[in-house]
Design a protein around this motif. Structure first.
Motif, PDB file in Angstrom:
ATOM      1  N   LEU A  61       8.006  50.491  55.365  1.00 30.27           N
ATOM      2  CA  LEU A  61       8.054  50.582  53.906  1.00 30.27           C
ATOM      3  C   LEU A  61       8.464  51.978  53.459  1.00 30.27           C
ATOM      4  N   ASP A  62       8.066  52.991  54.216  1.00 32.41           N
ATOM      5  CA  ASP A  62       8.532  54.366  54.003  1.00 32.41           C
ATOM      6  C   ASP A  62       8.343  55.111  55.313  1.00 32.41           C
ATOM      7  N   ALA A  63       8.436  56.430  55.286  1.00 29.61           N
ATOM      8  CA  ALA A  63       8.418  57.206  56.528  1.00 29.61           C
ATOM      9  C   ALA A  63       7.096  57.094  57.282  1.00 29.61           C
ATOM     10  N   SER A  64       6.005  56.774  56.588  1.00 29.00           N
ATOM     11  CA  SER A  64       4.700  56.749  57.250  1.00 29.00           C
ATOM     12  C   SER A  64       3.945  55.428  57.100  1.00 29.00           C
ATOM     13  N   THR A  65       4.515  54.447  56.389  1.00 28.36           N
ATOM     14  CA  THR A  65       3.824  53.191  56.128  1.00 28.36           C
ATOM     15  C   THR A  65       4.614  52.011  56.686  1.00 28.36           C
ATOM     16  N   LEU A  99      -4.579  54.772  57.743  1.00 31.79           N
ATOM     17  CA  LEU A  99      -5.217  53.939  56.728  1.00 31.79           C
ATOM     18  C   LEU A  99      -4.697  52.517  56.888  1.00 31.79           C
ATOM     19  N   VAL A 100      -5.603  51.537  56.927  1.00 28.01           N
ATOM     20  CA  VAL A 100      -5.227  50.134  57.076  1.00 28.01           C
ATOM     21  C   VAL A 100      -5.636  49.375  55.820  1.00 28.01           C
ATOM     22  N   GLU A 101      -4.698  48.595  55.267  1.00 28.53           N
ATOM     23  CA  GLU A 101      -4.981  47.756  54.097  1.00 28.53           C
ATOM     24  C   GLU A 101      -4.551  46.325  54.407  1.00 28.53           C
ATOM     25  N   VAL A 102      -5.450  45.372  54.150  1.00 26.22           N
ATOM     26  CA  VAL A 102      -5.141  43.946  54.300  1.00 26.22           C
ATOM     27  C   VAL A 102      -4.884  43.389  52.896  1.00 26.22           C
ATOM     28  N   ASP A 107      -1.008  37.600  45.648  1.00 18.48           N
ATOM     29  CA  ASP A 107      -1.123  38.524  44.520  1.00 18.48           C
ATOM     30  C   ASP A 107      -1.109  39.996  44.937  1.00 18.48           C
ATOM     31  N   ALA A 108      -0.922  40.276  46.226  1.00 19.44           N
ATOM     32  CA  ALA A 108      -0.863  41.646  46.755  1.00 19.44           C
ATOM     33  C   ALA A 108      -2.142  42.429  46.504  1.00 19.44           C
ATOM     34  N   GLU A 109      -3.250  41.739  46.233  1.00 24.98           N
ATOM     35  CA  GLU A 109      -4.537  42.415  46.080  1.00 24.98           C
ATOM     36  C   GLU A 109      -5.070  42.816  47.460  1.00 24.98           C
ATOM     37  N   VAL A 110      -5.759  43.949  47.505  1.00 28.02           N
ATOM     38  CA  VAL A 110      -6.304  44.429  48.766  1.00 28.02           C
ATOM     39  C   VAL A 110      -7.600  43.675  49.063  1.00 28.02           C
ATOM     40  N   ALA A 111      -7.596  42.891  50.149  1.00 31.09           N
ATOM     41  CA  ALA A 111      -8.767  42.119  50.535  1.00 31.09           C
ATOM     42  C   ALA A 111      -9.724  42.940  51.399  1.00 31.09           C
ATOM     43  N   TYR A 112      -9.179  43.908  52.122  1.00 35.38           N
ATOM     44  CA  TYR A 112     -10.012  44.760  52.985  1.00 35.38           C
ATOM     45  C   TYR A 112      -9.210  46.000  53.344  1.00 35.38           C
ATOM     46  N   CYS A 136      -2.984  33.669  53.931  1.00 38.65           N
ATOM     47  CA  CYS A 136      -1.797  34.462  54.237  1.00 38.65           C
ATOM     48  C   CYS A 136      -2.100  35.924  53.915  1.00 38.65           C
ATOM     49  N   TYR A 137      -1.937  36.785  54.907  1.00 41.14           N
ATOM     50  CA  TYR A 137      -2.207  38.207  54.728  1.00 41.14           C
ATOM     51  C   TYR A 137      -1.037  39.043  55.233  1.00 41.14           C
ATOM     52  N   ARG A 138      -0.863  40.201  54.583  1.00 39.65           N
ATOM     53  CA  ARG A 138       0.046  41.231  55.074  1.00 39.65           C
ATOM     54  C   ARG A 138      -0.788  42.483  55.319  1.00 39.65           C
ATOM     55  N   ILE A 139      -0.534  43.154  56.423  1.00 42.79           N
ATOM     56  CA  ILE A 139      -1.319  44.330  56.781  1.00 42.79           C
ATOM     57  C   ILE A 139      -0.434  45.572  56.702  1.00 42.79           C
ATOM     58  N   HIS A 140      -0.865  46.556  55.906  1.00 40.76           N
ATOM     59  CA  HIS A 140      -0.151  47.828  55.792  1.00 40.76           C
ATOM     60  C   HIS A 140      -0.895  48.891  56.587  1.00 40.76           C
ATOM     61  N   VAL A 141      -0.173  49.597  57.437  1.00 42.28           N
ATOM     62  CA  VAL A 141      -0.746  50.696  58.214  1.00 42.28           C
ATOM     63  C   VAL A 141      -0.015  51.973  57.817  1.00 42.28           C
ATOM     64  N   LYS A 142      -0.766  52.905  57.270  1.00 40.46           N
ATOM     65  CA  LYS A 142      -0.197  54.178  56.805  1.00 40.46           C
ATOM     66  C   LYS A 142      -0.694  55.301  57.703  1.00 40.46           C
TER      67      LYS A 142
END
Length: 283
Positions: A61-65, A99-102, A107-112, A136-142
């Motif tokens: 998504l960017d240089a660190s995410t 940092l991990v976001e689920v 709705d792109a709300e952060v579940a965890y 259905c989940y997407r996991i972002h790791v920054k």
């Protein structure tokens, strides 16, 4: 002679500082990050009971995410998520601060979410016991390390000050220095190592190995009771709970780190007693 020695010392300091700055500024390659995250995604699917669907391509998504997504819905257990991501990033030799976001797909709300920072024994890992339902989940790791690299440019400004300070000490302070008796330190023989609990290090005639606070506390327990089985509950209670700290990382991870640091001596083994705990075997 004095001038020549100072010249060599200056060059050595400049070289070491340059290498330190270069290494800290260097970022992990996107390819390695994607491999590590795909492995984490695969393990999450298996943990959810899914051995057939795919982990979708990891997206930067960017240089660190980076974004990790899945072909099918899955159930996420926070305890397993923390341990799986940590193991996968460690195997890929990636940053230990992230940092991990689920996020929910609809709705792109952060579940965890949680933040991990192993180097300083820190981290914010809340609500591990609450299972996220099948969805259905997407996991972002920054990777937070990437945001701090610019601060290392400060070294470029500090170099002249450091060099002048060292040269000043060499010319003036050295003449007036007083040799003091070394402070008494606790040392424990351990195979070919000498273990210094107060200094958090293992020493051999050729190397010096640093230990984190938790690694040191675990090793102290093992050397107090060599060749005896220590239960997982006792290890966790004495190292974490007695200090009022919530366990944010698995005990197995720290045992694995200790094994690597003790691997130079085959006479010392940290043995897993399945379903019970661990034992430090010494010969």
């Amino acid at each position: 002679m004095m001038i020549k020695l100072n010249y060599k010392v200056t060059l050595l300091l400049l070289s070491l500082l340059f290498v330190a700055c270069s290494e800290s500024v260097e970022e992990h390659s996107p390819e390695r990050i994607k491999v590590g995250l795909r492995e984490a995604g695969h393990q999450l699917l298996l943990q959810s009971g899914d051995s057939s669907s795919r982990v979708l391509p990891v997206v930067a998504l960017d240089a660190s995410t980076y974004e990790l997504s899945f072909e099918q819905a899955l159930q996420i257990v926070p305890d397993s998520l923390v341990a799986i991501v940590e193991r996968s990033l460690e195997r890929a030799e990636l940053s230990d601060r992230y940092l991990v976001e689920v996020l929910q797909c609809e709705d792109a709300e952060v579940a965890y979410s949680y933040e991990m920072w192993l180097e300083g024994e820190q981290g914010i890992v809340p609500c591990q016991g609450r299972v996220l339902p099948q969805s259905c989940y997407r996991i972002h790791v920054k990777f937070i390390e990437g945001e701090r690299t610019n601060s290392n440019l400060v070294w470029l400004w500090l170099l002249p000050v450091i060099v002048l300070g060292v040269l000043g000490w060499w010319f003036f302070g050295r003449k007036h220095s007083v040799v003091s008796e070394p402070a008494a330190t606790k040392e424990v023989p351990l195979g070919r190592f000498m273990f210094y609990p107060e200094q958090h290090k293992l020493v051999t005639p050729a190397t010096e190995i640093s230990l984190s606070k938790k690694e040191c506390e675990l090793l102290e327990l093992f050397v107090e009771r060599p060749n005896q089985v220590i239960s997982r509950d006792e290890l966790s209670k004495r190292v974490w709970e007695d200090h009022g700290v919530v366990v944010g990382r698995s005990l197995d991870t720290y045992i694995s780190k200790l094994r690597k640091k003790l691997q130079d001596d085959e006479r010392i083994q940290l043995v897993n007693i399945h379903g019970v705990g661990y034992k430090l075997e010494t010969m």
